[in-house]
Scaffold this motif. Structure first.
Motif, PDB file in Angstrom:
ATOM      1  N   MET A 109      43.878  29.134  15.080  1.00  0.00           N
ATOM      2  CA  MET A 109      44.528  29.699  13.797  1.00  0.00           C
ATOM      3  C   MET A 109      45.315  28.712  13.377  1.00  0.00           C
ATOM      4  SD  MET A 109      46.869  33.247  13.558  1.00  0.00           S
ATOM      5  CE  MET A 109      47.970  32.689  14.251  1.00  0.00           C
ATOM      6  N   ARG A 110      45.296  28.697  11.938  1.00  0.00           N
ATOM      7  CA  ARG A 110      46.284  27.676  11.124  1.00  0.00           C
ATOM      8  C   ARG A 110      47.321  28.410  10.358  1.00  0.00           C
ATOM      9  NH1 ARG A 110      44.473  23.111   6.676  1.00  0.00           N
ATOM     10  NH2 ARG A 110      46.463  22.323   6.242  1.00  0.00           N
ATOM     11  N   VAL A 111      48.464  28.025  10.450  1.00  0.00           N
ATOM     12  CA  VAL A 111      49.763  28.831   9.916  1.00  0.00           C
ATOM     13  C   VAL A 111      50.119  28.100   8.641  1.00  0.00           C
ATOM     14  CG1 VAL A 111      51.692  30.129  10.104  1.00  0.00           C
ATOM     15  CG2 VAL A 111      50.062  29.913  12.326  1.00  0.00           C
ATOM     16  N   LEU A 112      50.237  28.570   7.567  1.00  0.00           N
ATOM     17  CA  LEU A 112      50.539  27.892   6.162  1.00  0.00           C
ATOM     18  C   LEU A 112      52.083  28.455   5.971  1.00  0.00           C
ATOM     19  CD1 LEU A 112      47.363  27.542   4.138  1.00  0.00           C
ATOM     20  CD2 LEU A 112      48.149  26.261   5.977  1.00  0.00           C
ATOM     21  N   SER A 113      52.848  27.628   5.571  1.00  0.00           N
ATOM     22  CA  SER A 113      53.989  27.976   4.670  1.00  0.00           C
ATOM     23  C   SER A 113      53.719  27.851   3.277  1.00  0.00           C
ATOM     24  CB  SER A 113      55.248  27.178   5.234  1.00  0.00           C
ATOM     25  OG  SER A 113      54.922  26.062   4.917  1.00  0.00           O
ATOM     26  N   GLU A 114      54.787  28.123   2.573  1.00  0.00           N
ATOM     27  CA  GLU A 114      54.894  27.932   0.918  1.00  0.00           C
ATOM     28  C   GLU A 114      54.569  26.524   0.478  1.00  0.00           C
ATOM     29  OE1 GLU A 114      58.110  29.209  -1.819  1.00  0.00           O
ATOM     30  OE2 GLU A 114      57.031  31.146  -1.650  1.00  0.00           O
ATOM     31  N   ARG A 115      54.983  25.718   1.492  1.00  0.00           N
ATOM     32  CA  ARG A 115      54.846  24.458   0.921  1.00  0.00           C
ATOM     33  C   ARG A 115      53.316  23.483   1.175  1.00  0.00           C
ATOM     34  NH1 ARG A 115      59.182  24.374   4.767  1.00  0.00           N
ATOM     35  NH2 ARG A 115      57.727  23.293   6.423  1.00  0.00           N
ATOM     36  N   ASP A 116      52.542  24.513   1.779  1.00  0.00           N
ATOM     37  CA  ASP A 116      51.063  24.286   2.179  1.00  0.00           C
ATOM     38  C   ASP A 116      50.181  24.501   1.133  1.00  0.00           C
ATOM     39  OD1 ASP A 116      51.444  22.998   4.691  1.00  0.00           O
ATOM     40  OD2 ASP A 116      51.889  25.047   5.323  1.00  0.00           O
ATOM     41  N   HIS A 117      49.128  24.065   0.777  1.00  0.00           N
ATOM     42  CA  HIS A 117      48.279  24.309  -0.112  1.00  0.00           C
ATOM     43  C   HIS A 117      47.007  24.897   0.372  1.00  0.00           C
ATOM     44  CE1 HIS A 117      50.140  21.651  -3.069  1.00  0.00           C
ATOM     45  NE2 HIS A 117      50.173  20.741  -2.220  1.00  0.00           N
ATOM     46  N   LEU A 118      46.919  26.305  -0.012  1.00  0.00           N
ATOM     47  CA  LEU A 118      45.996  27.223   0.355  1.00  0.00           C
ATOM     48  C   LEU A 118      44.464  26.873   0.036  1.00  0.00           C
ATOM     49  CD1 LEU A 118      45.129  29.873   1.896  1.00  0.00           C
ATOM     50  CD2 LEU A 118      45.357  31.156  -0.356  1.00  0.00           C
ATOM     51  N   GLN A 119      44.222  25.970  -1.106  1.00  0.00           N
ATOM     52  CA  GLN A 119      42.985  25.576  -1.666  1.00  0.00           C
ATOM     53  C   GLN A 119      42.495  24.639  -0.755  1.00  0.00           C
ATOM     54  OE1 GLN A 119      41.150  26.988  -4.288  1.00  0.00           O
ATOM     55  NE2 GLN A 119      39.700  25.966  -3.086  1.00  0.00           N
TER      56      GLN A 119
END
Length: 485
Positions: free
Chosen positions: A1-11
């Motif tokens: 599982m990869r966890v993203l914060s607001e600093r990361d780019h979902l695309q």
């Protein structure tokens, strides 16, 4: 599982994802769209979900509402849809995500699955939105929540709201160039124009009819703050039309839903429409066929169900095989909702419409016919007030027997209770109590419309069942309709 914060780019994460991956997004983080779903090989799901603690977020099968937004990541856009899809994109599941316009922004579609693809192979498919919050801007509105021009698509346990526009139709969910199947299950669905519609524009794929549609346990509603003259009216006259409309669809199951709050404004106030439309003149194959409308509650509306045999503007196919069974229609018509209070309006040449075991409290006519005769019509074991005309037609009001012969030749009309009607105006085998008190409801004033054991209409239907809808076993009926299978 990869966890993203607001600093990361979902695309970027979606471009890198492999089938079977899970992308978890931090609650409250805002990811700027439009986000495009890429077409990837393989048939395992890519899941995009909230990273909220599992014991804090509602379990599968529980409908979310805005109170859970604090546990959701946000995908928003100010120029285009928050989510779009590459041709053929497939196997994406969104769980616990909020989709919205940037605050203060109007969007056309918040989520766009397909546009004008000209082949089934190019359509997005196997897309699921589960326990999501999809909404327009509370002040600017938005035209549409999800454009369902896709295959194998589901919206489940979600909250889709604030879709409204001045001078144009708006929808929570709409599909016109997607084949299906579609599952719309256990959602809150709010829109000014049509809360849910299939059809309404000519498909780009020849002979396409949205098909195999399941619509179960949803709440369709319009806030009274949109109703001019209501004490809660908020001052903007959004274009209000109906709660559910089929213009091009077949094999549709509509079961155990609540449809509420509808009034005349952009249309004449019918809540439910089964009306085939070759909308722009290039889809003569458009049809409404094989629809089962069962176990629903329809309430707080000016009129109930409107059916059309064929498009009265362009060439279409004929409406066939509609079943309306075991529904409760409550508070239809009257001063608050306006309109005529009609229960069923059938305009022109339907085939094999069956209306049976429904209970209704409407202020207008039970059935109104017009146009070419409808064949194979069955009206059986229903319980309604008769009111002024009961069963009438545009040239036959005041003469129910002539109405049936003119607009519904060969109809089966039996086992019905028509409160306040006259037996000599109808075929034999029907019942005409003088008042609602004579019916023998369990608690009419309290909204429990089951038949008491002492009711003369208990087990008096042509099939040996109670006349009216199978309402049980937890009153009041206005909150639950349960059928015994």
């Amino acid at each position: 599982m990869r966890v993203l914060s607001e600093r990361d780019h979902l695309q970027d994460a979606l471009e890198d994802a492999k089938p079977g991956d899970v992308i978890a997004l931090a609650p409250g983080a805002v990811f700027k769209g439009p986000i495009k779903l890429p077409n990837k090989p393989g048939s395992e799901w890519i899941t995009i979900r909230t990273n909220a603690a599992e014991d804090a977020f509602p379990k599968r099968g529980t409908r979310v509402d805005p109170s859970y937004a604090r546990l959701m990541p946000i995908i928003e856009s100010d120029t285009d849809s928050a989510i779009t899809a590459d041709p053929g994109a497939h196997h994406y599941r969104f769980i616990g995500i909020e989709f919205r316009p940037k605050p203060g922004t109007y969007l056309g579609n918040v989520i766009t699955l397909g546009t004008d693809e000209r082949s089934l192979e190019a359509m997005p498919h196997h897309i699921v939105f589960e326990r999501c919050y999809v909404h327009g801007d509370p002040k600017a509105g938005a035209r549409r929540g999800i454009a369902l021009n896709s295959l194998h698509t589901a919206v489940i346990d979600s909250y889709v709201a604030d879709f409204k526009e001045e001078g144009a139709d708006s929808q929570a969910l709409a599909g016109w160039n997607g084949l299906g199947p579609f599952a719309i299950v256990n959602n809150y669905l709010e829109a000014a124009g049509e809360n849910v519609i299939f059809g309404g524009a000519d498909p780009a794929v020849g002979n396409l009819v949205p098909s195999d549609i399941t619509i179960q346990r949803n709440q369709f509603t319009k806030p009274l703050s949109w109703k001019v003259g209501d004490p809660s009216y908020a001052g903007t006259e959004w274009s209000v039309k109906n709660l559910f409309e089929l213009k091009n669809a077949r094999r549709v199951l509509v079961e155990d839903n609540v449809f509420e709050n509808n009034w005349p404004q952009g249309q004449n106030g019918f809540a439910i429409l089964f009306t085939p439309r070759n909308q722009d003149g290039a889809s003569p194959w458009s049809m409404v066929r094989d629809v089962t409308f069962v176990g629903n509650i329809v309430r707080n509306t000016s009129s109930a169900v409107n059916m059309l045999g064929t498009d009265d503007i362009n060439v279409s196919q004929q409406t066939k095989r509609i079943v309306i069974r075991d529904n409760l229609f409550e508070d239809v018509g009257g001063e608050k909702w306006g309109g005529g209070g009609r229960l069923f309006q059938i305009l022109g040449a339907t085939v094999d419409v069956v209306i049976e075991h429904n209970t209704a409290l409407q202020t207008g006519d039970v059935i109104v016919g017009d146009g070419q005769p409808s064949i194979g019509f069955i009206y059986r074991n229903n319980l309604t007030p008769h009111n002024e005309y009961g069963v009438g037609g545009t040239s036959t009001f005041g003469n129910p027997s002539r109405t049936l012969a003119t607009f519904f030749p060969g109809a089966v009309f039996a086992g019905n209770v028509l409160i306040g009607g006259a037996a000599d105006e109808y075929p034999p085998g029907n019942f005409f109590p003088s008042t609602a008190q004579d019916v023998g409801f369990v608690d009419f004033a309290g909204g429990d419309y089951r038949l008491a054991t002492t009711s003369p209409y208990k087990a008096a239907g042509t099939d040996g069942k109670d006349i009216g809808a199978d309402i049980g076993p937890h009153p009041p009926a206005r909150t639950r309709l349960v059928r015994k299978h």
